[in-house]
Design a protein around this motif. Structure first.
Motif, PDB file in Angstrom:
ATOM      1  N   LEU A  15       0.426 -11.357   1.073  1.00 37.50           N
ATOM      2  CA  LEU A  15       0.094 -10.467  -0.037  1.00 37.50           C
ATOM      3  C   LEU A  15       0.144 -11.305  -1.311  1.00 37.50           C
ATOM      4  O   LEU A  15       1.198 -11.782  -1.710  1.00 37.50           O
ATOM      5  CB  LEU A  15       1.084  -9.307  -0.108  1.00 37.50           C
ATOM      6  CG  LEU A  15       0.812  -8.224  -1.151  1.00 37.50           C
ATOM      7  CD1 LEU A  15      -0.499  -7.520  -0.861  1.00 37.50           C
ATOM      8  CD2 LEU A  15       1.951  -7.214  -1.184  1.00 37.50           C
TER       9      LEU A  15
ATOM     10  N   ARG B 255      -0.674 -11.828  -5.417  1.00 40.35           N
ATOM     11  CA  ARG B 255      -0.937 -11.203  -6.714  1.00 40.35           C
ATOM     12  C   ARG B 255      -1.743 -12.180  -7.559  1.00 40.35           C
ATOM     13  O   ARG B 255      -1.336 -13.333  -7.738  1.00 40.35           O
ATOM     14  CB  ARG B 255       0.368 -10.851  -7.407  1.00 40.35           C
ATOM     15  CG  ARG B 255       0.180 -10.248  -8.794  1.00 40.35           C
ATOM     16  CD  ARG B 255       1.514 -10.078  -9.489  1.00 40.35           C
ATOM     17  NE  ARG B 255       1.326  -9.634 -10.870  1.00 40.35           N
ATOM     18  CZ  ARG B 255       2.320  -9.521 -11.743  1.00 40.35           C
ATOM     19  NH1 ARG B 255       3.564  -9.813 -11.381  1.00 40.35           N
ATOM     20  NH2 ARG B 255       2.076  -9.128 -12.978  1.00 40.35           N
TER      21      ARG B 255
ATOM     22  N   TRP C 282      -4.169  -7.270  -6.046  1.00 38.61           N
ATOM     23  CA  TRP C 282      -3.358  -7.702  -4.909  1.00 38.61           C
ATOM     24  C   TRP C 282      -4.288  -7.913  -3.711  1.00 38.61           C
ATOM     25  O   TRP C 282      -5.005  -6.997  -3.303  1.00 38.61           O
ATOM     26  CB  TRP C 282      -2.284  -6.659  -4.569  1.00 38.61           C
ATOM     27  CG  TRP C 282      -1.142  -6.704  -5.513  1.00 38.61           C
ATOM     28  CD1 TRP C 282       0.030  -7.371  -5.365  1.00 38.61           C
ATOM     29  CD2 TRP C 282      -1.041  -6.040  -6.786  1.00 38.61           C
ATOM     30  NE1 TRP C 282       0.840  -7.178  -6.465  1.00 38.61           N
ATOM     31  CE2 TRP C 282       0.214  -6.370  -7.338  1.00 38.61           C
ATOM     32  CE3 TRP C 282      -1.904  -5.209  -7.508  1.00 38.61           C
ATOM     33  CZ2 TRP C 282       0.632  -5.903  -8.573  1.00 38.61           C
ATOM     34  CZ3 TRP C 282      -1.502  -4.743  -8.749  1.00 38.61           C
ATOM     35  CH2 TRP C 282      -0.240  -5.082  -9.270  1.00 38.61           C
TER      36      TRP C 282
ATOM     37  N   SER D  80      -6.509  -2.891  -6.635  1.00 37.04           N
ATOM     38  CA  SER D  80      -5.928  -2.754  -7.970  1.00 37.04           C
ATOM     39  C   SER D  80      -4.586  -2.023  -7.900  1.00 37.04           C
ATOM     40  O   SER D  80      -3.776  -2.134  -8.813  1.00 37.04           O
ATOM     41  CB  SER D  80      -6.882  -2.001  -8.895  1.00 37.04           C
ATOM     42  OG  SER D  80      -7.191  -0.722  -8.367  1.00 37.04           O
ATOM     43  N   ASP D  81      -4.377  -1.285  -6.816  1.00 30.96           N
ATOM     44  CA  ASP D  81      -3.127  -0.550  -6.613  1.00 30.96           C
ATOM     45  C   ASP D  81      -2.280  -1.301  -5.587  1.00 30.96           C
ATOM     46  O   ASP D  81      -2.663  -1.439  -4.428  1.00 30.96           O
ATOM     47  CB  ASP D  81      -3.433   0.870  -6.118  1.00 30.96           C
ATOM     48  CG  ASP D  81      -2.195   1.756  -6.097  1.00 30.96           C
ATOM     49  OD1 ASP D  81      -1.085   1.215  -5.927  1.00 30.96           O
ATOM     50  OD2 ASP D  81      -2.338   2.976  -6.229  1.00 30.96           O
ATOM     51  N   LYS D  82      -1.121  -1.767  -6.014  1.00 33.82           N
ATOM     52  CA  LYS D  82      -0.267  -2.567  -5.133  1.00 33.82           C
ATOM     53  C   LYS D  82       0.158  -1.801  -3.894  1.00 33.82           C
ATOM     54  O   LYS D  82       0.257  -2.367  -2.797  1.00 33.82           O
ATOM     55  CB  LYS D  82       0.974  -3.047  -5.894  1.00 33.82           C
ATOM     56  CG  LYS D  82       1.875  -3.979  -5.076  1.00 33.82           C
ATOM     57  CD  LYS D  82       3.081  -4.421  -5.891  1.00 33.82           C
ATOM     58  CE  LYS D  82       3.976  -5.337  -5.057  1.00 33.82           C
ATOM     59  NZ  LYS D  82       5.183  -5.749  -5.823  1.00 33.82           N
ATOM     60  N   SER D  83       0.401  -0.488  -4.029  1.00 34.72           N
ATOM     61  CA  SER D  83       0.870   0.298  -2.882  1.00 34.72           C
ATOM     62  C   SER D  83      -0.179   0.333  -1.770  1.00 34.72           C
ATOM     63  O   SER D  83       0.163   0.357  -0.586  1.00 34.72           O
ATOM     64  CB  SER D  83       1.217   1.725  -3.317  1.00 34.72           C
ATOM     65  OG  SER D  83       0.069   2.392  -3.830  1.00 34.72           O
TER      66      SER D  83
ATOM     67  N   LYS E 228      -4.874  -7.198 -12.985  1.00 33.48           N
ATOM     68  CA  LYS E 228      -4.025  -7.493 -11.828  1.00 33.48           C
ATOM     69  C   LYS E 228      -4.679  -6.993 -10.549  1.00 33.48           C
ATOM     70  O   LYS E 228      -5.157  -5.869 -10.494  1.00 33.48           O
ATOM     71  CB  LYS E 228      -2.650  -6.837 -11.989  1.00 33.48           C
ATOM     72  CG  LYS E 228      -1.794  -7.415 -13.092  1.00 33.48           C
ATOM     73  CD  LYS E 228      -0.464  -6.685 -13.147  1.00 33.48           C
ATOM     74  CE  LYS E 228       0.388  -7.165 -14.303  1.00 33.48           C
ATOM     75  NZ  LYS E 228       1.675  -6.411 -14.369  1.00 33.48           N
TER      76      LYS E 228
ATOM     77  N   ALA F 152      -2.296  -2.111  -1.092  1.00 31.68           N
ATOM     78  CA  ALA F 152      -2.223  -3.427  -0.449  1.00 31.68           C
ATOM     79  C   ALA F 152      -1.011  -3.500   0.474  1.00 31.68           C
ATOM     80  O   ALA F 152      -1.089  -4.030   1.583  1.00 31.68           O
ATOM     81  CB  ALA F 152      -2.165  -4.522  -1.506  1.00 31.68           C
ATOM     82  N   GLU F 153       0.116  -2.955   0.029  1.00 31.05           N
ATOM     83  CA  GLU F 153       1.326  -2.984   0.849  1.00 31.05           C
ATOM     84  C   GLU F 153       1.169  -2.130   2.097  1.00 31.05           C
ATOM     85  O   GLU F 153       1.678  -2.483   3.173  1.00 31.05           O
ATOM     86  CB  GLU F 153       2.520  -2.520   0.021  1.00 31.05           C
ATOM     87  CG  GLU F 153       2.922  -3.504  -1.063  1.00 31.05           C
ATOM     88  CD  GLU F 153       4.027  -2.963  -1.964  1.00 31.05           C
ATOM     89  OE1 GLU F 153       4.752  -3.768  -2.570  1.00 31.05           O
ATOM     90  OE2 GLU F 153       4.155  -1.720  -2.073  1.00 31.05           O
TER      91      GLU F 153
END
Length: 289
Positions: free
Chosen positions: A244, A246, A255, A221-224, A253, A226-227
Motif C-alpha cells: 500500500l 501513499r 493510495w 483517493s480514499d485510503k479506506s 493524495k 485501498a485498505e
C-alpha cells in the motif's frame, strides 16, 4: 359542590379546546433514484463541497481483456433482457445521463471493481466491460473521458450513469440529469476474452533501467478503500506481497495497491494473469524503483 364540579368541567373543556391538534404525518417520500445532489427526495448524494475535478486525471483509453464479471449476455434486470454488444468501435449514442454517488461508494461494481465516486467511471447497460468513452454534456459542451465498468442505469430514458466526479466535471451534479453524447474511444475497446498475447508479450520485455515491475490493482483517493482491497487480497486471495503506497499526484493524495516488486517480467506477467482471473480486469504492470 355541584357548582364547583360544573366550573371544573368547564375549565377542563376550555383547556382541551385550546390544545393544538397533532400535525398529520408527512407524506411518504417518492422512490429513490440516482442523481440530483439537492433534490430532497433523493437518497443518494455527494459531498456538499465538490472536489477540484481539474486535479483528477481522466483515464487513458487502453485495450484490456474483458472483465471476468459483468459481461454475461443476455442478462435480465427487472424483467427485461439486455444483450452486451459484440462490437463497439465507432459507437455513438445520445440520451439522458444520471449519476450515482455516496450510496454506492466502495461497493463492488458489476465488473467487481470497487466503485470510487472520485474516479471518472460510468455504468452502461450494453457496452462491454471495460470500455472507454467520451461523454459530452449537450447542454453546455463540457466533456469527460470515463471508464465504463458497471451496469445500469435501468430506466428507459437514460443511457449512462456517471460517477459523482464525472457529473461534477460535466456540470450536471446539481440538477441530476442532462442530455449527453456517449462516444466510444478508439483504443478503448476491450480485447477478446481469450486474448492474453499482450500479457505474454510483457514477459519478454525489460523494465526501464533502475526500475522493477509491480502489478498495480488500483489507485484510490480514499485510503479506506485501498485498505479494504489490501485486506481482501491478503485474506481472501492469500497474497503476501501486497504493498500500500501513499503518493502525491498534482498535490492530491492517492493510495496505490500493488503486488511486488516482482522478480522478473515473467513473474509480473504470471501474477497479472492470476489477478485478472480473480476479476481485477483493470490490473496492469507498472514500473517503480
Amino acid at each position: 359542590m355541584r357548582v364547583r364540579l360544573v366550573l371544573l368541567a368547564l375549565v377542563l373543556a376550555s383547556g382541551c379546546a385550546r390544545t393544538p391538534k397533532r400535525p398529520a404525518p408527512p407524506a411518504p417520500a417518492p422512490p429513490a433514484e440516482s442523481g440530483g445532489l439537492y433534490a430532497p427526495h433523493i437518497r443518494d448524494s455527494g459531498p456538499r463541497i465538490p472536489p477540484d475535478v481539474s486535479r483528477i486525471p481522466e483515464p487513458v483509453p487502453q485495450r484490456e481483456p474483458l472483465a471476468r464479471y459483468g459481461n454475461r449476455s443476455p442478462y435480465t434486470v427487472l424483467g427485461r433482457s439486455y444483450h452486451v454488444m459484440d462490437r463497439v468501435e465507432g459507437h455513438v449514442e445520445r440520451g439522458v445521463a444520471s449519476w450515482y454517488g455516496e450510496k454506492f461508494h466502495a461497493r463492488a461494481t458489476s465488473s467487481m471493481e470497487p466503485y470510487d465516486m472520485y474516479a471518472f467511471t460510468a455504468a452502461h447497460k450494453t457496452l462491454p466491460l471495460p470500455t472507454y468513452a467520451r461523454v459530452t454534456n449537450l447542454e453546455n459542451g463540457r466533456s469527460v473521458v470515463v471508464k465504463v465498468n458497471d451496469r445500469g442505469p435501468f430506466k428507459d430514458d437514460r443511457v449512462i450513469d456517471l460517477s459523482y466526479v464525472a457529473a461534477v466535471k460535466l456540470g450536471m451534479h446539481i440538477q441530476g440529469t442532462a442530455r449527453v453524447e456517449v462516444r466510444v474511444l478508439e483504443g478503448g475497446t476491450p480485447l477478446p476474452a481469450s486474448a492474453s498475447a499482450g500479457v505474454r508479450q510483457a514477459a519478454v520485455m525489460q523494465p526501464p533501467e533502475g526500475t522493477r515491475p509491480y502489478v498495480q490493482l488500483g489507485s484510490f483517493s480514499d485510503k479506506s478503500n485501498a485498505e479494504s482491497l489490501e485486506r481482501a487480497l491478503r485474506k481472501e486471495a492469500g497474497l503476501r506481497d501486497v504493498v500500500l503506497q501513499r503518493v502525491k499526484v498534482d498535490g492530491r493524495k492517492l493510495w496505490r495497491v500493488r503486488l511486488g516488486p516482482q522478480r522478473s517480467m515473467a513473474d509480473a506477467a504470471e501474477q497479472l494473469n492470476r489477478i485478472r482471473a480473480l476479476g481485477h480486469a483493470a490490473a496492469r504492470i507498472v514500473y517503480d524503483k
